[in-house]
Design an enzyme around this catalytic site. Sequence first.
Site, PDB file in Angstrom:
ATOM      1  N   ASN A  30       3.151   0.508  -5.660  1.00 14.94           N
ATOM      2  CA  ASN A  30       2.818   0.313  -4.251  1.00 14.94           C
ATOM      3  C   ASN A  30       2.232   1.569  -3.626  1.00 14.94           C
ATOM      4  O   ASN A  30       1.225   1.514  -2.919  1.00 14.94           O
ATOM      5  CB  ASN A  30       4.059  -0.108  -3.468  1.00 14.94           C
TER       6      ASN A  30
ATOM      7  N   ARG B  18       7.663  -0.562  -9.321  1.00 16.82           N
ATOM      8  CA  ARG B  18       7.373  -1.173  -8.025  1.00 16.82           C
ATOM      9  C   ARG B  18       7.037  -0.086  -6.998  1.00 16.82           C
ATOM     10  O   ARG B  18       6.013  -0.149  -6.313  1.00 16.82           O
ATOM     11  CB  ARG B  18       8.557  -1.998  -7.543  1.00 16.82           C
TER      12      ARG B  18
ATOM     13  N   SER C  23      11.469  -1.914 -13.426  1.00 14.49           N
ATOM     14  CA  SER C  23      10.851  -2.576 -12.275  1.00 14.49           C
ATOM     15  C   SER C  23      11.048  -1.738 -11.009  1.00 14.49           C
ATOM     16  O   SER C  23      10.159  -1.648 -10.172  1.00 14.49           O
ATOM     17  CB  SER C  23      11.442  -3.974 -12.082  1.00 14.49           C
TER      18      SER C  23
END
Lengths: 156, 256
Positions: free
Chosen positions: B201, B197, B193
């Site tokens: 992004n 992440r 994660s």
Amino acid sequence: MNINMTLFGELIAFVVFVIFCMKYVWPPIIGAIEARQATIADGLAASDRAAKDLALAQEKAKAQLKEAKVQAASIVEAAKKHEAKVIEEAAGKAQVEKDRILATGHAEIETERNRAKEELRAQVALLAVAGAEKILERSIDAAAHSDILDKLVAEL
Amino acid sequence: MASGAELTSQEYIKHHLQNLTVGEGFWALHIDTLGWSIFLGLVFLLSFRSVAKKATTGVPGKWQCAVEMIVEFVDDSVKSTFHGKNPVIAPLALTIFVWVLLMNAMDWVPVDLIPTIFSWFGVEYMKAVPTTDPNMTFALALGVFILIIYYSIKVKGIGGFIKELTTQPFGHWSLYPVNFILEMVTLLARPLSLALRLFGNLYAGELIFLLIATIGLFQLPVHFLWAAFHLLVIPLQAFIFMMLTILYLSLAHEDH
């Protein structure tokens, strides 16, 4: 998404960077920050202490001033008392002196008068004798009598 | 656009998302990702080192103040989350925060500027934002993951670590395999994660920048708006990566 050797290259770079940061970057900077924080904390504590000391000193000074005032008042009081006493004593002494001088004077005057009286008495007796002698010398002349008496009187 | 008007927008975007690669298959190296990330890492380390070398405990200069602000910010974040004593955590968090921040910040550079400059020198592909490369974000996450495993074993012992993976959340021995599967998912989800992440992004941000670059004259105000939005995204992603790293390592230090 294609994972390849780049990952391991980056991993090595990451490890090297973290180790460099841990050895040469983090400790001096955080050390400087913490030392400065300690200095500032000490400074603040010192200024706190100084303020407390100042307040204490002011209180002390005030108390001393008060005490000094009280002492000064008591000294003035004592001085006044002492002055009054000195004056009183001096007055008493002066009175005694005056009385003594007066008494001596009186006594002297008395003696002097007594002596004069004695002298006078003696002279009166002599005069009376002398008068009588003169009266006896010219007992016929009435006018002369009065002359003699006048002389006698003048002689007194 | 880098290579003239003959590119369609699809080709343009594809071109810009292509890394400068040396080698084939698994043994390939993304030169642009490596180059930019190491360059930015050196920018971070050398600029901070210049402060560290002449750090004064007295009145600090402006540059020292700026660096100290960042260091104190990281130090506070570490102290509020991580309560043990570990000399690695804080420098690790600082490195992650500033490095990721700088790499993310490359997103602000106009999407065509760096590729165009490199194209003059015959370099065909140039992706200047290292965090839009999953290799970069997975490398960071893998580094953190190795530290999680290392400290879990160091603090709890190998037995304690295995016990933690098997004896919860269900206490009964027959459910230990289930526990193990659940805990492994939790454990592996952490680096996954973290990496995805950050990558997601920044990759999405970069993609939108590229899409905006294909719409002609009106791209300027839209670019401005999207770049302004990245004022939020770029530091936030760097901060999240740092905070989660601290949190995971703090969990690794906790003995149940």
